[in-house]
Design a protein around this motif. Structure first.
Motif, PDB file in Angstrom:
ATOM      1  N   GLU A  61       3.522 -13.497 -10.178  1.00 54.53           N
ATOM      2  CA  GLU A  61       3.504 -12.099 -10.574  1.00 54.53           C
ATOM      3  C   GLU A  61       4.169 -11.266  -9.492  1.00 54.53           C
ATOM      4  O   GLU A  61       4.145 -11.616  -8.314  1.00 54.53           O
ATOM      5  CB  GLU A  61       2.076 -11.620 -10.829  1.00 54.53           C
ATOM      6  CG  GLU A  61       1.152 -11.761  -9.656  1.00 54.53           C
ATOM      7  CD  GLU A  61      -0.278 -11.370 -10.000  1.00 54.53           C
ATOM      8  OE1 GLU A  61      -0.861 -10.595  -9.228  1.00 54.53           O
ATOM      9  OE2 GLU A  61      -0.783 -11.834 -11.028  1.00 54.53           O
ATOM     10  N   SER A 117       5.257  -6.923  -8.555  1.00 51.93           N
ATOM     11  CA  SER A 117       5.237  -5.501  -8.899  1.00 51.93           C
ATOM     12  C   SER A 117       6.106  -4.764  -7.894  1.00 51.93           C
ATOM     13  O   SER A 117       6.168  -5.114  -6.719  1.00 51.93           O
ATOM     14  CB  SER A 117       3.816  -4.953  -8.907  1.00 51.93           C
ATOM     15  OG  SER A 117       3.240  -5.020  -7.626  1.00 51.93           O
ATOM     16  N   GLY A 121       7.330  -0.691  -6.866  1.00 51.85           N
ATOM     17  CA  GLY A 121       7.038   0.718  -7.093  1.00 51.85           C
ATOM     18  C   GLY A 121       7.427   1.565  -5.907  1.00 51.85           C
ATOM     19  O   GLY A 121       8.098   1.111  -4.978  1.00 51.85           O
TER      20      GLY A 121
END
Length: 155
Positions: free
Chosen positions: A12, A14, A16
């Motif tokens: 996974e 992410s 940002g």
């Protein structure tokens, strides 16, 4: 994003943007790209290669800086030689570049681990870790060696 390209390559990630401002407008904000990841590759059923990435906004007690974006990256390998013996090694890098300051702290770690499982609830382990910490403030620099030997009891 969570992904699984195969049973042997998954993880996974992410991505940002982080920003923190102070109520004191004279202090520059902390801002930057944030990346978090946990990616695992199993080249064999007994071997695991893992990449970790973490980033976060960290506040500080520095006089002229609100804090830093703290970034951490680690690559590790674990191999089960037998059903009950798992040996591994890792290297990691961490950096904190403080907003509106020349202060940059960096940490590099290398380590080796071994764990022997007597059963699923009881194991003994050993770990060696070497740390190099260096900073633009030379008074903060240090080296450290750590050895741990112990046992784990799980319920």
């Amino acid at each position: 994003m969570t992904f699984a390209f195969s049973d042997a390559f998954f993880g996974e990630m992410s991505l940002g943007w982080g920003e923190q401002t102070s109520i004191d407008e004279s202090i520059a904000p902390i801002e930057g790209v944030l990346l978090n990841a946990d990616i695992i590759w199993l080249p064999t059923p007994m071997t695991m290669v893992e990449f970790l990435a973490r980033s976060q906004v960290s506040t500080s007690s520095l006089v002229d800086s609100l804090g830093a974006i703290d970034r951490f990256y680690e690559l590790s390998v674990q191999h089960a030689f037998w059903r009950f013996l798992v040996v591994g090694g890792y290297v990691s890098y961490e950096i904190a570049d403080y907003a509106a300051s020349t202060l940059v702290d960096e940490r590099v770690k290398e380590g080796a681990t071994a764990e022997y499982f007597f059963n699923p609830n009881f194991s003994i382990y050993a770990r060696y870790e070497h740390t190099d910490f260096f900073s633009t403030d030379r008074l903060n620099n240090f080296n450290e060696n750590e050895v741990r030997i112990g046992m784990r009891i799980r319920k």
